[in-house]
Write a protein that holds these residues in place. Structure first.
Motif, short mmCIF file in Angstrom:
data_model
loop_
_atom_site.label_atom_id
_atom_site.label_comp_id
_atom_site.label_asym_id
_atom_site.label_seq_id
_atom_site.Cartn_x
_atom_site.Cartn_y
_atom_site.Cartn_z
N ALA A 1 0.85 -1.19 0.00
CA ALA A 1 0.00 0.00 0.00
C ALA A 1 0.88 1.23 0.00
O ALA A 1 2.04 1.19 0.44
N GLU A 2 0.34 2.32 -0.50
CA GLU A 2 1.03 3.61 -0.44
C GLU A 2 0.05 4.68 0.03
O GLU A 2 -1.11 4.69 -0.39
N LEU A 3 0.55 5.55 0.89
CA LEU A 3 -0.21 6.71 1.32
C LEU A 3 0.32 7.92 0.57
O LEU A 3 1.48 8.30 0.73
N PHE A 4 -0.52 8.52 -0.26
CA PHE A 4 -0.17 9.77 -0.92
C PHE A 4 -0.76 10.90 -0.10
O PHE A 4 -1.97 10.94 0.17
N THR A 5 0.09 11.83 0.31
CA THR A 5 -0.33 12.86 1.23
C THR A 5 0.52 14.11 1.05
O THR A 5 1.65 14.04 0.54
N GLN A 6 -0.01 15.26 1.46
CA GLN A 6 0.73 16.51 1.29
C GLN A 6 1.98 16.56 2.14
O GLN A 6 3.00 17.11 1.73
N ASP A 7 1.93 15.98 3.34
CA ASP A 7 3.04 16.09 4.28
C ASP A 7 3.32 14.71 4.88
O ASP A 7 2.75 14.35 5.91
N PRO A 8 4.21 13.92 4.24
CA PRO A 8 4.48 12.58 4.75
C PRO A 8 5.00 12.57 6.18
O PRO A 8 4.70 11.65 6.95
N TYR B 1 12.85 6.28 0.09
CA TYR B 1 11.44 5.95 0.10
C TYR B 1 11.12 5.49 1.51
O TYR B 1 11.67 4.50 2.00
N VAL B 2 10.27 6.24 2.20
CA VAL B 2 9.96 5.95 3.60
C VAL B 2 8.89 4.87 3.68
O VAL B 2 7.79 5.02 3.15
N THR B 3 9.23 3.77 4.33
CA THR B 3 8.29 2.67 4.51
C THR B 3 7.95 2.53 5.99
O THR B 3 8.65 3.06 6.86
N VAL B 4 6.86 1.80 6.26
CA VAL B 4 6.43 1.60 7.64
C VAL B 4 6.20 0.12 7.90
O VAL B 4 5.95 -0.67 6.98
N ASN B 5 6.31 -0.26 9.17
CA ASN B 5 6.09 -1.64 9.59
C ASN B 5 5.59 -1.65 11.03
O ASN B 5 5.74 -0.66 11.76
N PRO B 6 4.98 -2.77 11.47
CA PRO B 6 4.49 -2.85 12.84
C PRO B 6 5.62 -2.66 13.85
O PRO B 6 6.78 -3.02 13.57
N ALA B 7 5.29 -2.14 14.98
CA ALA B 7 6.28 -1.84 16.02
C ALA B 7 7.12 -3.06 16.36
O ALA B 7 6.58 -4.13 16.66
N GLY B 8 8.43 -2.89 16.27
CA GLY B 8 9.36 -3.93 16.68
C GLY B 8 9.49 -5.10 15.72
O GLY B 8 10.25 -6.04 15.99
N ALA B 9 8.80 -5.05 14.57
CA ALA B 9 8.79 -6.21 13.66
C ALA B 9 9.97 -6.21 12.70
O ALA B 9 10.25 -7.23 12.08
N GLY B 10 10.65 -5.07 12.55
CA GLY B 10 11.80 -5.01 11.67
C GLY B 10 11.42 -4.73 10.22
O GLY B 10 10.26 -4.83 9.83
N GLU B 11 12.44 -4.40 9.43
CA GLU B 11 12.21 -3.96 8.06
C GLU B 11 11.60 -5.03 7.18
O GLU B 11 10.92 -4.73 6.19
N ASP B 12 11.80 -6.31 7.50
CA ASP B 12 11.21 -7.37 6.68
C ASP B 12 9.69 -7.36 6.75
O ASP B 12 9.03 -7.97 5.90
N ALA B 13 9.13 -6.68 7.75
CA ALA B 13 7.68 -6.63 7.91
C ALA B 13 7.07 -5.36 7.30
O ALA B 13 5.88 -5.10 7.50
N MET B 14 7.84 -4.58 6.54
CA MET B 14 7.30 -3.37 5.94
C MET B 14 6.13 -3.72 5.03
O MET B 14 6.13 -4.74 4.35
N PHE B 15 5.11 -2.85 5.05
CA PHE B 15 3.90 -3.13 4.28
C PHE B 15 3.39 -1.95 3.49
O PHE B 15 2.43 -2.07 2.71
N ALA B 16 4.00 -0.76 3.66
CA ALA B 16 3.50 0.42 2.97
C ALA B 16 4.58 1.48 2.87
O ALA B 16 5.54 1.49 3.64
N GLY B 17 4.38 2.38 1.93
CA GLY B 17 5.26 3.53 1.77
C GLY B 17 4.47 4.82 1.86
O GLY B 17 3.26 4.84 1.57
N LEU B 18 5.14 5.89 2.28
CA LEU B 18 4.52 7.21 2.37
C LEU B 18 5.15 8.11 1.31
O LEU B 18 6.37 8.23 1.23
N VAL B 19 4.30 8.73 0.49
CA VAL B 19 4.77 9.47 -0.68
C VAL B 19 4.17 10.87 -0.70
O VAL B 19 2.95 11.03 -0.49
N ALA B 20 5.01 11.88 -0.95
CA ALA B 20 4.53 13.25 -1.05
C ALA B 20 3.74 13.44 -2.35
O ALA B 20 4.20 13.03 -3.43
#
Length: 270
Positions: free
Chosen positions: A141-148, A174-193
């Motif tokens: 998933a990606e979040l498109f937003t004015q202010d990531p 490219y800033v990605t997000v993941n559940p707390a403490g799960a590490g980068e292998d658990a990334m599921f989304a990116g935030l895009v300006a």
């Protein structure tokens, strides 16, 4: 990556609001191999899109005067009521108060401070989608937003997300997000300006779901033949895959990707 071992804060449900549910079912059935199973009496017209008998998404008919066509992404919560309180305290709004869905779970709908809709699912007897990260199912998933930066602060306050910056070939991150403490292998989304993508800037802020497919060009061509729209692409993303941003015949936006590297099993392990 997405798995059905849902952690708090990870996507665990997805549904479509459309003015023509039979038409949408036909479109996605042809595109992804989904079949639509009505929810039956008491479901209010809600039903499930299934991939080989496994739930890949939900969907329901929504008259135009009640809302625009679109996909809504849900994130796992241990308490929908607690999540609603966090949303309010962090500058967002609750658009549908927490409510039980029989014994299946508890849900609520929200808007972030930029007005982007999203939802939460607190599992009961249903933990969420049966299949993700496989061909024909949600994979990113990606979040498109004015202010990531501001968006990240909000969602981190609501879901305790961690962030991980992925280098972009040629420069930038490219800033990605993941559940707390799960590490980068658990990334599921990116935030895009929004201002980095003219197509998305015109569309406004929103969550864009990606579905894994085989053959991006063929899928994009098929979407057009079925009455949909190719909004961007197909294009290659180095070390990521080949993507296209599409819209169904009723205007609901989504994206498809043929990933460069696919995980070998385990994506939907219990």
């Amino acid at each position: 990556m997405l798995t059905t071992r849902y952690l708090t804060g990870s996507p665990n449900w997805l549904d479509l609001a459309t003015p023509d549910l039979p038409g949408a079912a036909s479109f996605y059935g042809e595109l992804f191999g989904w079949t639509f199973r009505p929810g039956g009496p008491g479901a209010g017209g809600y039903g499930m899109f299934e991939l080989d008998g496994r739930t890949a998404a939900g969907g329901m008919g929504v008259p135009p005067e009640q809302g625009a066509p679109g996909w809504t992404l849900y994130f796992r919560s241990a308490s929908a009521d607690d999540t609603a309180e966090r949303v309010r305290n962090s500058g967002g709004s609750v658009t549908y108060e927490p409510a039980d869905v029989r014994d299946l779970g508890r849900m609520a709908h929200f808007a972030d401070p930029a007005g982007v809709g999203f939802a939460t699912w607190q599992p009961g007897t249903s933990r969420g989608l049966d299949v993700v990260n496989e061909t024909g199912s949600l994979c990113w998933a990606e979040l498109f937003t004015q202010d990531p930066g501001a968006a990240l602060e909000f969602y981190r306050a609501v879901f305790d997300w961690d962030e991980f910056a992925v280098p972009i070939p040629g420069g930038g991150t490219y800033v990605t997000v993941n559940p707390a403490g799960a590490g980068e292998d658990a990334m599921f989304a990116g935030l895009v300006a929004l201002d980095t993508d003219p197509v998305e800037a015109a569309a406004g802020p929103y969550w864009l779901p990606y579905f894994e497919i085989v053959g991006t060009d063929a899928t994009a061509a098929a979407a057009e033949e079925l009455g949909g729209t190719v909004r961007t692409g197909p294009i290659d993303l180095e070390d990521v895959g080949r993507i296209a941003k599409l819209a169904d015949p009723y205007g609901a936006r989504f994206a498809v990707i043929e990933s460069s590297v696919r995980s070998a099993g385990g994506a939907n392990a219990a």
